[in-house]
Each structure stands twice: as structure tokens, then as C-alpha cells.
Design an enzyme around this catalytic site. Structure first.
Site, PDB file in Angstrom:
ATOM      1  N   GLY A  25       0.824  -1.200   0.000  1.00  0.00           N
ATOM      2  CA  GLY A  25       0.000   0.000   0.000  1.00  0.00           C
ATOM      3  C   GLY A  25       0.855   1.246   0.000  1.00  0.00           C
ATOM      4  CB  CYS A  26       0.137   4.653   1.192  1.00  0.00           C
ATOM      5  SG  CYS A  26       0.983   6.202   1.546  1.00  0.00           S
ATOM      6  CG  PHE A  27       5.917   4.750  -0.812  1.00  0.00           C
ATOM      7  CD1 PHE A  27       5.290   5.962  -0.566  1.00  0.00           C
ATOM      8  CD2 PHE A  27       6.630   4.616  -2.007  1.00  0.00           C
ATOM      9  CE1 PHE A  27       5.363   7.018  -1.456  1.00  0.00           C
ATOM     10  CE2 PHE A  27       6.716   5.676  -2.911  1.00  0.00           C
ATOM     11  CZ  PHE A  27       6.080   6.875  -2.633  1.00  0.00           C
ATOM     12  CD1 TRP A  28       4.676   8.657   1.716  1.00  0.00           C
ATOM     13  CD2 TRP A  28       2.630   9.461   2.106  1.00  0.00           C
ATOM     14  NE1 TRP A  28       4.444   9.659   0.807  1.00  0.00           N
ATOM     15  CE2 TRP A  28       3.206  10.173   1.015  1.00  0.00           C
ATOM     16  CE3 TRP A  28       1.344   9.794   2.529  1.00  0.00           C
ATOM     17  CZ2 TRP A  28       2.514  11.202   0.364  1.00  0.00           C
ATOM     18  CZ3 TRP A  28       0.659  10.807   1.879  1.00  0.00           C
ATOM     19  CH2 TRP A  28       1.253  11.505   0.806  1.00  0.00           C
TER      20      TRP A  28
END
Length: 204
Positions: free
Chosen positions: A54-57
Site C-alpha cells: 500500500g502507500c509507502f508512507w
């Protein structure tokens, strides 16, 4: 939601002159290499793991705090375009996934611990993205560096399936990892906030 956050962040960095798409591409060319297990600057032997969840953040938020982790970088992997930009990845024209490259000390931790953390901080059963972030770049993937990593990931997936989870995570051999633009690195640390679609849950 993430696209709105990105737009605001990108506008900010463009305004202050710290980041641009062209500068980010140059930075990627200088700093992106095939994955490696040795830190040449210290002479110490470290190991590498690459995950897309998912969102790498959000993925980086948890990995950078994990015991034994030396360094984390978010970036792109698995596509067919060299030096991809965030815009290309989001437009689904490059074939890349948002991912994290984790460098860890094998004297302190191991790959199984890294892989367990990966499965514990996202939903490996989601088939179309992660949380509210929908799209190919947000799919769950383990990018293995060698047969040992592949076997460990397969073992953990087997354990989750034995518990009744329909795991959608795929396994792919690691290819070139392209470091993402600077404003994506350690996003939540800079914002002082926490992930909106990643939460720790012990699944093992």
C-alpha cells in the site's frame, strides 16, 4: 485521500524550491541501484528486504521504528520504466509498485521478523489496493532477494492461510529499486501525524 495529500505536499516543495520532477529524476539516477546486502560506507554487513504493502508512507512509518533496522527508503519497483516519477506510477503507465527498501542488521534481527512486521501492518487479504488507496501500485507484494527470503515468505503466508486468511500477497523476484522523490521519504515524521491505512495487528 492520498492524492490530495500528495498535491498539497508537492505544491509546497515546488514553492520552496526543494523538489521538482526533473530534480527528483536526477536524484533517482544518482542514488538508485540494484538491491545490495553490503553497506560499503561502513564496512559492516547488512541485509536488505523489499516490501510493497500500500502507500509507502505508512509502511516506512513502522519499519523505521523496528528493532535492528539501519535504514529505510521508499521507492518504486517492478515496472518497465527507468527512473519513474510519482506521477507515472500513479497513472499506471510504468507498472511499478510503491515499496520500501529496508536495510537491517542480521546480528540484531532477521528476515522473518521483517516479513512478519510487513504482514502485521497491512491487510494482506485486500486484492485491489490497501485501505482507501485503490490501484495496482498499492498491491501487496514481497520482493524477495534470494531463495531463502522466498521460502520464509511462503512459510508465513502458509501460516496465515492456515488461520483462515485469504492472503492476496504475491511473491516476485526483486528487480531495480528506484528511490522515490525526496518529499516522500519519512513523510509521517515530517508531518507529525500517523498512517491512515496502516495499523499494527499481530496476525501470528
Amino acid at each position: 485521500m492520498k492524492r490530495l495529500l500528495f498535491t498539497i505536499t508537492a505544491l509546497f516543495f515546488t514553492f520552496v524550491g526543494n523538489t521538482s520532477c526533473s530534480n527528483a529524476a536526477t536524484n533517482n539516477e544518482n542514488n538508485t541501484t540494484m538491491t545490495t546486502a553490503t553497506n560499503d560506507t561502513t564496512g559492516k554487513h547488512y541485509e536488505t528486504a523489499i516490501f510493497a504493502g500500500g502507500c509507502f508512507w505508512g509502511v516506512q512509518y513502522y519499519f523505521e521504528k523496528a528493532k535492528g533496522v539501519i535504514n529505510t527508503e521508499v521507492g518504486y519497483i517492478g515496472g518497465h520504466v527507468d527512473h519513474p516519477t510519482y506521477e507515472q506510477v500513479c497513472s499506471h503507465t510504468s507498472g511499478h509498485y510503491e515499496a520500501i527498501r529496508v536495510t537491517y542488521d542480521p546480528k540484531v534481527t532477521n528476515y522473518e521478523a521483517m516479513a512478519k512486521l510487513f504482514f502485521n501492518i497491512h491487510d494482506p487479504s485486500q486484492t485491489d489496493g490497501q485501505g482507501p488507496d485503490i490501484g495496482e501500485q498499492y498491491l501487496s507484494v514481497v520482493f524477495y532477494m534470494n531463495d531463502s527470503q522466498k521460502q520464509i515468505a511462503e512459510k508465513l503466508i502458509g501460516q496465515l492461510r492456515a488461520k483462515g486468511m485469504k492472503v492476496a500477497t504475491t511473491l516476485k523476484q526483486a528487480t531495480t529499486f528506484w528511490v522515490a522523490e525526496g518529499y516522500h521519504q519519512h513523510h509521517y515524521d515530517h508531518e507529525g501525524t500517523t498512517p491512515y491505512c496502516h495499523h499494527f495487528q499481530d496476525k501470528f
